[in-house]
Design a protein around this motif. Structure first.
Motif, PDB file in Angstrom:
ATOM      1  N   TYR A 168      47.293  35.452  29.439  1.00 51.23           N
ATOM      2  CA  TYR A 168      46.760  33.967  29.767  1.00 51.23           C
ATOM      3  C   TYR A 168      45.635  33.848  28.661  1.00 51.23           C
ATOM      4  O   TYR A 168      44.556  34.715  28.789  1.00 51.23           O
ATOM      5  CB  TYR A 168      46.394  33.861  31.308  1.00 51.23           C
ATOM      6  CG  TYR A 168      47.254  33.664  32.280  1.00 51.23           C
ATOM      7  CD1 TYR A 168      47.488  32.396  32.652  1.00 51.23           C
ATOM      8  CD2 TYR A 168      47.959  34.948  32.656  1.00 51.23           C
ATOM      9  CE1 TYR A 168      48.518  32.427  33.837  1.00 51.23           C
ATOM     10  CE2 TYR A 168      48.890  34.760  33.799  1.00 51.23           C
ATOM     11  CZ  TYR A 168      49.270  33.439  34.416  1.00 51.23           C
ATOM     12  OH  TYR A 168      50.498  33.217  35.086  1.00 51.23           O
ATOM     13  N   SER A 186      52.325  27.689  34.630  1.00 54.71           N
ATOM     14  CA  SER A 186      51.623  28.743  35.319  1.00 54.71           C
ATOM     15  C   SER A 186      49.888  28.575  34.810  1.00 54.71           C
ATOM     16  O   SER A 186      49.635  28.965  33.315  1.00 54.71           O
ATOM     17  CB  SER A 186      52.119  30.081  35.072  1.00 54.71           C
ATOM     18  OG  SER A 186      51.326  31.126  36.115  1.00 54.71           O
ATOM     19  N   ILE A 196      51.360  30.584  40.834  1.00 52.94           N
ATOM     20  CA  ILE A 196      51.323  31.498  39.505  1.00 52.94           C
ATOM     21  C   ILE A 196      52.566  32.053  39.299  1.00 52.94           C
ATOM     22  O   ILE A 196      53.130  32.899  40.281  1.00 52.94           O
ATOM     23  CB  ILE A 196      50.284  32.818  40.040  1.00 52.94           C
ATOM     24  CG1 ILE A 196      48.990  32.152  40.290  1.00 52.94           C
ATOM     25  CG2 ILE A 196      50.117  33.772  38.829  1.00 52.94           C
ATOM     26  CD1 ILE A 196      48.071  33.136  40.739  1.00 52.94           C
ATOM     27  N   TYR A 209      40.662  33.467  39.577  1.00 46.55           N
ATOM     28  CA  TYR A 209      41.177  32.714  40.758  1.00 46.55           C
ATOM     29  C   TYR A 209      42.402  31.811  40.616  1.00 46.55           C
ATOM     30  O   TYR A 209      42.923  31.677  39.627  1.00 46.55           O
ATOM     31  CB  TYR A 209      40.198  31.730  40.857  1.00 46.55           C
ATOM     32  CG  TYR A 209      38.598  32.018  41.149  1.00 46.55           C
ATOM     33  CD1 TYR A 209      38.186  32.379  42.417  1.00 46.55           C
ATOM     34  CD2 TYR A 209      37.792  32.300  40.158  1.00 46.55           C
ATOM     35  CE1 TYR A 209      36.930  33.114  42.672  1.00 46.55           C
ATOM     36  CE2 TYR A 209      36.285  32.942  40.312  1.00 46.55           C
ATOM     37  CZ  TYR A 209      36.073  33.096  41.612  1.00 46.55           C
ATOM     38  OH  TYR A 209      34.796  33.875  41.942  1.00 46.55           O
ATOM     39  N   LYS A 210      43.053  31.644  41.882  1.00 43.87           N
ATOM     40  CA  LYS A 210      44.248  30.901  42.127  1.00 43.87           C
ATOM     41  C   LYS A 210      43.741  29.144  42.159  1.00 43.87           C
ATOM     42  O   LYS A 210      42.878  29.065  42.774  1.00 43.87           O
ATOM     43  CB  LYS A 210      45.316  31.332  43.124  1.00 43.87           C
ATOM     44  CG  LYS A 210      46.435  30.224  43.191  1.00 43.87           C
ATOM     45  CD  LYS A 210      47.014  30.707  44.636  1.00 43.87           C
ATOM     46  CE  LYS A 210      48.388  29.945  44.734  1.00 43.87           C
ATOM     47  NZ  LYS A 210      48.199  28.521  44.606  1.00 43.87           N
ATOM     48  N   MET A 266      45.697  29.342  35.899  1.00 43.01           N
ATOM     49  CA  MET A 266      44.781  29.950  36.841  1.00 43.01           C
ATOM     50  C   MET A 266      43.474  29.720  36.413  1.00 43.01           C
ATOM     51  O   MET A 266      43.257  28.761  35.354  1.00 43.01           O
ATOM     52  CB  MET A 266      44.935  31.702  36.589  1.00 43.01           C
ATOM     53  CG  MET A 266      46.362  32.250  36.924  1.00 43.01           C
ATOM     54  SD  MET A 266      46.566  34.094  36.685  1.00 43.01           S
ATOM     55  CE  MET A 266      45.765  34.604  38.156  1.00 43.01           C
ATOM     56  N   TRP A 283      47.811  39.225  33.523  1.00 44.14           N
ATOM     57  CA  TRP A 283      47.874  38.776  34.794  1.00 44.14           C
ATOM     58  C   TRP A 283      49.600  39.339  35.006  1.00 44.14           C
ATOM     59  O   TRP A 283      50.458  38.482  34.472  1.00 44.14           O
ATOM     60  CB  TRP A 283      47.573  37.713  35.242  1.00 44.14           C
ATOM     61  CG  TRP A 283      47.746  37.680  36.745  1.00 44.14           C
ATOM     62  CD1 TRP A 283      48.866  37.377  37.458  1.00 44.14           C
ATOM     63  CD2 TRP A 283      47.088  38.353  37.852  1.00 44.14           C
ATOM     64  NE1 TRP A 283      48.525  37.280  38.854  1.00 44.14           N
ATOM     65  CE2 TRP A 283      47.273  38.167  38.920  1.00 44.14           C
ATOM     66  CE3 TRP A 283      45.608  38.932  37.554  1.00 44.14           C
ATOM     67  CZ2 TRP A 283      46.728  38.381  40.344  1.00 44.14           C
ATOM     68  CZ3 TRP A 283      45.050  39.195  38.822  1.00 44.14           C
ATOM     69  CH2 TRP A 283      45.273  38.954  40.112  1.00 44.14           C
TER      70      TRP A 283
END
Length: 175
Positions: A99, A155, A149, A142-143, A157, A94
């Protein structure tokens, strides 16, 4: 006369160990050749077999024991299936950062909004935005509510896998 016998015995043993060391160096070079360029696997395999056949010559029990050890070692290291990056969990990219998807569930009420989806699947660690390793194309990203983010270690997600949401944490290079 006994001194000469010991010298002859020492010279034979010395030659054996010199040959053994040369053979081990040759095997190491062949393994490097295999790992450096997998297209030449057949050539490396043929060279290795020829070296082993040469080394097997004779009836010396020590020679055969060492050969058995070397062949066992090569087979054990050759049968070890490794991922190039040693990661078994799904990973996605991302905005240039990878991630890793954890097994940590996240409740539906913590999901804020869909921010993207996996657009391309890869067999290596992802390098492009919305590219996924061990994730199907179309997997939603998704947040998480109240979590920004960013590019730092905090960070997080969320990702939807089989109808469940899981936390994905940024992989940060530690220096």
């Amino acid at each position: 006369m006994v001194t000469n016998y010991k010298e002859v015995k020492y010279n034979v043993a010395g030659k054996f160990f010199q040959q053994l060391i040369k053979t081990i160096h040759r095997l190491i070079e062949l393994m490097k050749k295999y790992y450096m360029n997998t297209k030449k696997y057949k050539d490396a395999k043929e060279d290795l077999v020829n070296t082993l056949i040469f080394f097997c010559g004779g009836t010396n029990m020590i020679k055969r024991s060492i050969l058995l050890f070397l062949v066992t070692f090569l087979l054990l290291t050759g049968c070890n299936e490794r991922n190039q990056d040693n990661i078994s969990f799904p990973v996605f990219n991302w905005n240039g950062h990878n991630y890793i998807v954890t097994n940590e569930p996240i409740p539906n009420d913590k999901i804020e909004e869909k921010v993207g989806e996996i657009k391309e699947q890869t067999t290596d660690l992802p390098t492009k935005h919305e590219e996924g390793y061990r994730l199907n194309t179309g997997t939603n990203i998704y947040k998480i509510r109240a979590v920004e983010i960013t590019n730092d270690i905090d960070s997080n997600m969320a990702i939807e896998i089989e109808g469940e949401y899981r936390v994905a944490r940024i992989i940060v290079d530690i220096k």
